[in-house]
Design a protein around this motif. Structure first.
Motif, PDB file in Angstrom:
ATOM      1  N   PHE A 424      15.781   3.074   1.663  1.00  0.00           N
ATOM      2  CA  PHE A 424      14.329   2.875   1.606  1.00  0.00           C
ATOM      3  C   PHE A 424      13.945   2.551   0.166  1.00  0.00           C
ATOM      4  O   PHE A 424      14.179   3.359  -0.745  1.00  0.00           O
ATOM      5  N   ILE A 425      13.402   1.359  -0.052  1.00  0.00           N
ATOM      6  CA  ILE A 425      12.876   0.987  -1.364  1.00  0.00           C
ATOM      7  C   ILE A 425      11.395   1.331  -1.349  1.00  0.00           C
ATOM      8  O   ILE A 425      10.598   0.700  -0.648  1.00  0.00           O
ATOM      9  N   VAL A 426      11.033   2.371  -2.098  1.00  0.00           N
ATOM     10  CA  VAL A 426       9.726   3.016  -1.947  1.00  0.00           C
ATOM     11  C   VAL A 426       8.850   2.723  -3.155  1.00  0.00           C
ATOM     12  O   VAL A 426       9.315   2.729  -4.311  1.00  0.00           O
ATOM     13  N   GLU A 427       7.565   2.507  -2.881  1.00  0.00           N
ATOM     14  CA  GLU A 427       6.581   2.236  -3.922  1.00  0.00           C
ATOM     15  C   GLU A 427       6.173   3.537  -4.608  1.00  0.00           C
ATOM     16  O   GLU A 427       5.577   4.424  -3.992  1.00  0.00           O
ATOM     17  N   GLY A 428       6.523   3.687  -5.859  1.00  0.00           N
ATOM     18  CA  GLY A 428       6.036   4.802  -6.663  1.00  0.00           C
ATOM     19  C   GLY A 428       6.892   6.050  -6.616  1.00  0.00           C
ATOM     20  O   GLY A 428       7.550   6.353  -5.622  1.00  0.00           O
ATOM     21  N   ASP A 429       6.855   6.803  -7.729  1.00  0.00           N
ATOM     22  CA  ASP A 429       7.632   8.041  -7.826  1.00  0.00           C
ATOM     23  C   ASP A 429       7.099   9.122  -6.893  1.00  0.00           C
ATOM     24  O   ASP A 429       7.866   9.925  -6.346  1.00  0.00           O
ATOM     25  N   SER A 430       5.764   9.176  -6.725  1.00  0.00           N
ATOM     26  CA  SER A 430       5.169  10.205  -5.878  1.00  0.00           C
ATOM     27  C   SER A 430       5.613  10.039  -4.420  1.00  0.00           C
ATOM     28  O   SER A 430       6.069  10.983  -3.786  1.00  0.00           O
ATOM     29  N   ILE A 496      15.083  -1.115   3.808  1.00  0.00           N
ATOM     30  CA  ILE A 496      13.740  -0.953   4.376  1.00  0.00           C
ATOM     31  C   ILE A 496      12.718  -0.864   3.251  1.00  0.00           C
ATOM     32  O   ILE A 496      12.814   0.015   2.378  1.00  0.00           O
ATOM     33  N   LEU A 497      11.771  -1.789   3.243  1.00  0.00           N
ATOM     34  CA  LEU A 497      10.706  -1.796   2.234  1.00  0.00           C
ATOM     35  C   LEU A 497       9.598  -0.854   2.697  1.00  0.00           C
ATOM     36  O   LEU A 497       9.036  -1.028   3.788  1.00  0.00           O
ATOM     37  N   LEU A 498       9.289   0.133   1.871  1.00  0.00           N
ATOM     38  CA  LEU A 498       8.300   1.147   2.249  1.00  0.00           C
ATOM     39  C   LEU A 498       7.231   1.220   1.171  1.00  0.00           C
ATOM     40  O   LEU A 498       7.459   1.761   0.083  1.00  0.00           O
ATOM     41  N   PHE A 530      14.192  -4.993   6.464  1.00  0.00           N
ATOM     42  CA  PHE A 530      13.129  -4.522   7.346  1.00  0.00           C
ATOM     43  C   PHE A 530      11.924  -4.084   6.514  1.00  0.00           C
ATOM     44  O   PHE A 530      12.038  -3.813   5.317  1.00  0.00           O
ATOM     45  N   ILE A 531      10.771  -4.005   7.191  1.00  0.00           N
ATOM     46  CA  ILE A 531       9.557  -3.479   6.566  1.00  0.00           C
ATOM     47  C   ILE A 531       9.097  -2.272   7.373  1.00  0.00           C
ATOM     48  O   ILE A 531       8.921  -2.356   8.602  1.00  0.00           O
ATOM     49  N   ALA A 532       8.935  -1.141   6.703  1.00  0.00           N
ATOM     50  CA  ALA A 532       8.414   0.050   7.385  1.00  0.00           C
ATOM     51  C   ALA A 532       6.908  -0.082   7.556  1.00  0.00           C
ATOM     52  O   ALA A 532       6.228  -0.710   6.735  1.00  0.00           O
ATOM     53  N   VAL A 533       6.382   0.497   8.624  1.00  0.00           N
ATOM     54  CA  VAL A 533       4.940   0.429   8.900  1.00  0.00           C
ATOM     55  C   VAL A 533       4.371   1.848   8.908  1.00  0.00           C
ATOM     56  O   VAL A 533       4.298   2.506   9.950  1.00  0.00           O
ATOM     57  N   PRO A 534       3.994   2.356   7.737  1.00  0.00           N
ATOM     58  CA  PRO A 534       3.415   3.702   7.683  1.00  0.00           C
ATOM     59  C   PRO A 534       1.973   3.673   8.182  1.00  0.00           C
ATOM     60  O   PRO A 534       1.313   2.635   8.119  1.00  0.00           O
ATOM     61  N   PRO A 535       1.467   4.797   8.665  1.00  0.00           N
ATOM     62  CA  PRO A 535       0.077   4.816   9.142  1.00  0.00           C
ATOM     63  C   PRO A 535      -0.909   4.775   7.981  1.00  0.00           C
ATOM     64  O   PRO A 535      -0.623   5.264   6.880  1.00  0.00           O
ATOM     65  N   LEU A 536      -2.061   4.202   8.241  1.00  0.00           N
ATOM     66  CA  LEU A 536      -3.140   4.186   7.259  1.00  0.00           C
ATOM     67  C   LEU A 536      -4.150   5.299   7.549  1.00  0.00           C
ATOM     68  O   LEU A 536      -4.823   5.790   6.646  1.00  0.00           O
TER      69      LEU A 536
END
Length: 637
Positions: A424-430, A496-498, A530-536
């Motif tokens: 998972f390549i995740v946006e941001g340290d948090s 997976i881009l998250l 792939f692209i992950a689809v987290p809820p908004l």
């Protein structure tokens, strides 16, 4: 031995008859039932009309997308499909063409000198995969009609009342919704393909009527692929380094049309066609073209002693920045598969090479100032490639598979390198912290990225490989980058881009997609990205909790539960706000998450969109925004 094995006998063998094979296995004939396969139905019918035009029997082709968007009519003023009875089957030839695989008039070489549809399955496949199809033929001063449902004739051949002028064929069809998940055609996809056809067939008038949008456009290009090259350069915002393109039209050993121009861009862009059919995966004609091009340029360089000391020029250097249109016409093309995206004829390669090599070399010798500017550009490319190769090799050395060489911020999984491993390549340290706590450590690795990723569409390879975030990604994946990419060394089955579900998150995802598409395209082609689809939104209604991906999904959930307790709606500002357990349930858990697989259905359109939206030329983005401003109901700022 199992019971099933004991009872396996002749009665278990199923022989599919008529068009049943097409309906049972549509992917074998149109490549799949997604949007590419859906539009392939149109291309099959249009190709038949184009074949009439190529052989001098038609001058006009009209395609109509009817209201509703799921029905299309293709009409031409060619000779019209024969309607007399076949001597063996005693059935009208029209019925045979539309209901029998491998039935057509393109096998003996007498009626068609060159053709795109040579398998004799195109029209019948469209009929088999259509809920309804109606064929109208104009021949011998009369008009005939025949109607079909799912490949089966529902009427006999009907001769309509009244005399008619001219000849031609009109096919109207609606794709079968039991075969295709979506049956609504994309108007822009149709328009683009028809415009391309008009470029490839000089003098043929191609009209597209879109009843959904209420528009009509007609294409007629007397200069053919020369006009096409100018459009491609404009669409790609590619600035030529010389004014006049090289153009070749040859019609002896091989009928070939070619035009090319070198630009300031850093990539090679070739669009190739066989008998008007796009060959996105190239083939022997492209191989012959590239071989002839390389030899012509090298001969010119050697003849005039233009290679600087210490500079090694590769084939890639010669073709860097080159934009070319290659169109050939041959009597018996051998395509790879029914979707015809690659030419396999071995005899074409030497013919194509022999056609371009002397012609291009003579053109360069006759236009020394243009040729010298091209060679200067090639030498600059060679020097830049040598400089960037050293930087790329440095990244590759950092990206070895040993855990000690991996980035410090990568939280690796125990099963890296195995078939079910995921990165998972995740946006941001948090968000990365929540993902690390919520993940399955056995097979899920987490790589957090800091800030916006470099826009690689506008950057040199040297700048790209020196970027820290990109270095970390490449090192984590372990398979190299650019020409050094080796999929056998890939450490994860899924990448997976998250990112957050807001506009900033979408922008970061787009930047990452641009990088992978331009510099690691094999990951996409091999199905790893792939692209992950987290809820908004989180919606609590009574004791139940629902997750909405966007505003439309939120309203759908609210509408479905309108009669229940008052909902409590929470909008996530980012992934970092989610508790690890929530992130696992909504986004990481393979049983409950939603992933979008990154696929490229149309290479040419994808290339254009990325160039427009991510390239240096801001005017393309301005036009995109202004054309779609009215569609923006809610802006996330």
């Amino acid at each position: 031995m199992s019971t099933a094995t004991k009872t396996y006998s002749a009665k278990d063998i199923v022989a599919l008859e008529g068009l049943d094979p097409v309906r049972k296995r549509p992917g074998m004939y149109i490549g799949g039932v997604g949007m590419a396969g859906l539009h392939h139905l149109i291309w099959e019918v249009v190709d038949n009309s184009v074949d009439e035009a190529m052989n001098g029997h038609a001058t006009e082709i009209t395609v109509t997308l009817h209201k509703g968007g799921s029905s299309v009519t293709v009409s031409d003023n060619g000779r019209g499909i024969p309607v007399d009875k076949h001597p063996k089957t005693k059935k009208p030839a029209l019925e045979m063409v539309l209901t029998v695989l491998h039935a057509g008039g393109k096998f003996d070489g007498e009626n068609y000198k060159t053709a795109g549809g040579l398998h004799g399955v195109g029209a019948s496949v469209v009929n088999a995969l259509s809920k309804e199809l109606t064929a109208v033929v104009r021949r011998d001063g009369a008009q005939y009609r025949m109607m079909f449902e799912r490949g089966v004739a529902k009427t006999g051949l009907q001769k309509l009342k009244g005399a008619v002028r001219g000849t031609g064929t009109t096919i109207t069809f609606s794709p079968d919704p039991t075969i295709f998940p979506k049956v609504d055609f994309d108007s822009e996809t149709i328009r683009t393909r028809l415009e391309t056809a008009s470029f490839l067939h000089r003098g043929v008038k191609v009209t597209y009527i879109d009843e959904v949008a209420g528009t009509k456009v007609t294409y007629l290009h007397e200069q053919g692929i020369v006009d096409y090259l100018a459009k491609v350069l404009k669409d790609r915002s590619a600035r030529p380094i010389h004014e006049s393109p090289f153009t070749l039209r040859k019609d002896d050993d091989i009928r070939m049309e070619l035009t090319l121009q070198w630009t300031e861009s850093t990539d090679e862009h070739v669009r190739s066609y066989v008998n008007g059919i796009p060959t996105g995966n190239g083939g022997t004609h492209e191989n012959g073209f590239r071989s002839g091009l390389n030899k012509a340029v090298r001969n010119y360089i050697d003849t005039h002693s233009l290679t600087p000391r210490g500079v090694k020029i590769s084939h890639e250097d010669i073709r860097e920045g080159m934009v070319a249109i290659v169109s050939i016409f041959i009597a018996e093309p051998q395509f790879q598969g029914q979707t015809k995206d690659r030419l396999n004829n071995p005899e074409v390669q030497p013919l194509a090479e022999a056609a371009i090599r002397p012609a291009l070399e003579q053109w360069m010798n006759n236009n020394r100032s243009i040729a010298d500017s091209i060679i200067a550009r090639i030498i600059a490319a060679a020097r830049a490639r040598a400089a960037s190769r050293a930087a790329s090799d440095a990244v590759s050395r950092k990206g070895g598979a040993k855990r000690t060489m991996l980035p410090g911020k990568l939280s690796d999984c125990l099963a890296s390198g195995k078939g079910n491993s995921e990165l998972f390549i995740v946006e941001g340290d948090s968000a990365g912290g929540s993902a690390k706590q919520g993940r399955d450590r056995n097979n899920q690795a987490i790589l957090p990225l800091r800030g916006k990723v470099l826009n690689t569409e506008s950057a040199t390879l040297k700048k790209i490989v020196e970027n820290k975030e990109i270095q970390d990604m490449v090192a984590s994946l372990g398979c190299g980058i650019g020409p050094n990419l080796n999929l056998s060394s890939l450490r994860y089955q899924k990448i997976i881009l998250l990112a957050d579900a807001d506009s900033d998150g979408h922008h970061i995802t787009t930047l990452l997609l641009t990088f992978f598409y331009r510099h690691m395209p094999a990951l996409i082609a091999d199905g790893h990205l792939f692209i992950a689809v987290p809820p908004l939104y989180r919606i609590d209604i009574g004791k139940e909790t629902y997750w909405a991906n966007d505003e439309e999904h939120r309203e759908q959930i609210l509408a479905e539960h309108a009669k229940r307790a008052k909902p409590e709606i929470t909008r996530f500002k980012g992934l970092g706000e989610m508790m690890p357990k929530v992130l696992w349930e909504t986004t990481l858990n393979p049983k409950t998450r939603r992933l979008l697989k990154v696929e490229v259905d149309d290479q040419l359109e994808t290339d254009r969109v990325i160039s427009d939206l991510m390239g240096r030329d801001a005017s393309a983005r301005f036009r995109f925004i202004m054309e779609r401003a009215e569609d923006a109901e809610e802006i996330d700022v």
